[in-house]
Design a protein around this motif. Structure first.
Motif, PDB file in Angstrom:
ATOM      1  N   ILE A 198      69.597  35.767  56.813  1.00  0.00           N
ATOM      2  CA  ILE A 198      69.134  36.519  55.641  1.00  0.00           C
ATOM      3  C   ILE A 198      68.982  38.006  55.967  1.00  0.00           C
ATOM      4  O   ILE A 198      69.193  38.862  55.100  1.00  0.00           O
ATOM      5  CB  ILE A 198      67.831  35.921  55.091  1.00  0.00           C
ATOM      6  CG1 ILE A 198      68.083  34.501  54.589  1.00  0.00           C
ATOM      7  CG2 ILE A 198      67.279  36.773  53.953  1.00  0.00           C
ATOM      8  CD1 ILE A 198      66.850  33.768  54.137  1.00  0.00           C
TER       9      ILE A 198
ATOM     10  N   ILE B 190      70.937  39.841  57.595  1.00  0.00           N
ATOM     11  CA  ILE B 190      72.228  40.509  57.410  1.00  0.00           C
ATOM     12  C   ILE B 190      72.364  40.991  55.973  1.00  0.00           C
ATOM     13  O   ILE B 190      72.773  42.126  55.716  1.00  0.00           O
ATOM     14  CB  ILE B 190      73.390  39.583  57.828  1.00  0.00           C
ATOM     15  CG1 ILE B 190      73.336  39.340  59.340  1.00  0.00           C
ATOM     16  CG2 ILE B 190      74.741  40.180  57.424  1.00  0.00           C
ATOM     17  CD1 ILE B 190      74.270  38.262  59.836  1.00  0.00           C
ATOM     18  N   ALA B 191      71.984  40.150  55.024  1.00  0.00           N
ATOM     19  CA  ALA B 191      72.028  40.552  53.614  1.00  0.00           C
ATOM     20  C   ALA B 191      71.024  41.677  53.342  1.00  0.00           C
ATOM     21  O   ALA B 191      71.333  42.628  52.619  1.00  0.00           O
ATOM     22  CB  ALA B 191      71.736  39.351  52.708  1.00  0.00           C
ATOM     23  N   ALA B 192      69.843  41.578  53.922  1.00  0.00           N
ATOM     24  CA  ALA B 192      68.828  42.618  53.729  1.00  0.00           C
ATOM     25  C   ALA B 192      69.290  43.950  54.302  1.00  0.00           C
ATOM     26  O   ALA B 192      69.093  45.011  53.691  1.00  0.00           O
ATOM     27  CB  ALA B 192      67.503  42.190  54.360  1.00  0.00           C
TER      28      ALA B 192
ATOM     29  N   LEU C  22      64.709  41.505  49.472  1.00  0.00           N
ATOM     30  CA  LEU C  22      65.277  40.632  50.497  1.00  0.00           C
ATOM     31  C   LEU C  22      64.533  40.657  51.823  1.00  0.00           C
ATOM     32  O   LEU C  22      64.505  39.657  52.534  1.00  0.00           O
ATOM     33  CB  LEU C  22      66.748  40.999  50.748  1.00  0.00           C
ATOM     34  CG  LEU C  22      67.720  40.707  49.618  1.00  0.00           C
ATOM     35  CD1 LEU C  22      69.114  41.227  49.971  1.00  0.00           C
ATOM     36  CD2 LEU C  22      67.775  39.215  49.328  1.00  0.00           C
TER      37      LEU C  22
ATOM     38  N   TRP D  15      66.786  42.556  64.795  1.00  0.00           N
ATOM     39  CA  TRP D  15      67.799  41.525  64.578  1.00  0.00           C
ATOM     40  C   TRP D  15      68.412  41.100  65.912  1.00  0.00           C
ATOM     41  O   TRP D  15      68.554  39.905  66.177  1.00  0.00           O
ATOM     42  CB  TRP D  15      68.888  42.041  63.627  1.00  0.00           C
ATOM     43  CG  TRP D  15      69.898  40.986  63.296  1.00  0.00           C
ATOM     44  CD1 TRP D  15      69.845  40.106  62.251  1.00  0.00           C
ATOM     45  CD2 TRP D  15      71.088  40.664  64.031  1.00  0.00           C
ATOM     46  NE1 TRP D  15      70.933  39.261  62.288  1.00  0.00           N
ATOM     47  CE2 TRP D  15      71.712  39.588  63.372  1.00  0.00           C
ATOM     48  CE3 TRP D  15      71.684  41.187  65.166  1.00  0.00           C
ATOM     49  CZ2 TRP D  15      72.896  39.025  63.813  1.00  0.00           C
ATOM     50  CZ3 TRP D  15      72.871  40.623  65.622  1.00  0.00           C
ATOM     51  CH2 TRP D  15      73.469  39.556  64.936  1.00  0.00           C
TER      52      TRP D  15
ATOM     53  N   HIS E 169      67.094  45.740  48.465  1.00  0.00           N
ATOM     54  CA  HIS E 169      66.588  45.690  49.838  1.00  0.00           C
ATOM     55  C   HIS E 169      65.127  45.252  49.932  1.00  0.00           C
ATOM     56  O   HIS E 169      64.818  44.333  50.703  1.00  0.00           O
ATOM     57  CB  HIS E 169      66.806  47.050  50.521  1.00  0.00           C
ATOM     58  CG  HIS E 169      66.293  47.120  51.908  1.00  0.00           C
ATOM     59  ND1 HIS E 169      66.873  46.431  52.955  1.00  0.00           N
ATOM     60  CD2 HIS E 169      65.245  47.791  52.436  1.00  0.00           C
ATOM     61  CE1 HIS E 169      66.207  46.685  54.064  1.00  0.00           C
ATOM     62  NE2 HIS E 169      65.203  47.506  53.779  1.00  0.00           N
TER      63      HIS E 169
ATOM     64  N   ALA F 127      72.427  44.901  54.738  1.00  0.00           N
ATOM     65  CA  ALA F 127      73.526  45.399  53.901  1.00  0.00           C
ATOM     66  C   ALA F 127      72.972  46.083  52.656  1.00  0.00           C
ATOM     67  O   ALA F 127      73.441  47.162  52.262  1.00  0.00           O
ATOM     68  CB  ALA F 127      74.456  44.248  53.515  1.00  0.00           C
ATOM     69  N   ALA F 128      71.952  45.477  52.049  1.00  0.00           N
ATOM     70  CA  ALA F 128      71.324  46.102  50.878  1.00  0.00           C
ATOM     71  C   ALA F 128      70.639  47.413  51.272  1.00  0.00           C
ATOM     72  O   ALA F 128      70.640  48.377  50.497  1.00  0.00           O
ATOM     73  CB  ALA F 128      70.325  45.133  50.252  1.00  0.00           C
TER      74      ALA F 128
END
Length: 141
Positions: free
Chosen positions: A48, A50-52, A9, A84, A6, A54-55
């Protein structure tokens, strides 16, 4: 992995969104090149993030229930989702099909509001690390 993903990212959406808001403000003076840059950065940041996030959810599972750290983590999570949403809304409002259009006052307002919420989110993220000691490893001696 011993290092949490996290923190590695989050720098990307933070940088993209901060620069997007700066470019939005600059577009009031420099017009199309600035607002096109802002829209592109906003889109990159939205993906990006979204990935952060999720982490971040993976890291959230490591925090004890009913603790001050969990309360701050939940606030951090809600503010990150709000940032977001604000940036995604600003991006959505400036799209015509798959093309970027000049942002209106509402788009700019969402961008600035997103930046303010992003600052609060980052402050809480720092609190999680530096006050609550999350995301680090203690040295073994």
């Amino acid at each position: 992995m011993t290092h949490p993903l996290h923190p590695a990212l989050v720098h990307f959406p933070i940088a993209c969104w901060s620069l997007a808001t700066a470019a939005d403000i600059a577009s009031l003076r420099w017009a199309e090149p600035a607002w096109r840059f802002a829209g592109t950065l906003m889109a990159i940041g939205v993906v990006i993030a979204i990935a952060a996030m999720a982490a971040g959810l993976v890291e959230l599972r490591k925090i004890g229930e009913n603790t001050a750290a969990m309360r701050d983590a939940n606030r951090h999570l809600l503010l990150a989702m709000a940032a977001w949403f604000l940036y995604a809304t600003s991006l959505f409002l400036r799209l015509k099909g798959m093309s970027l259009t000049q942002p209106d006052a509402l788009c700019l307002a969402f961008s600035v509001a997103g930046f303010l919420v992003l600052c609060a989110t980052g402050w809480l993220g720092g609190k999680l690390v530096y006050v609550h000691g999350l995301g680090g490893q203690r040295r073994r001696q």
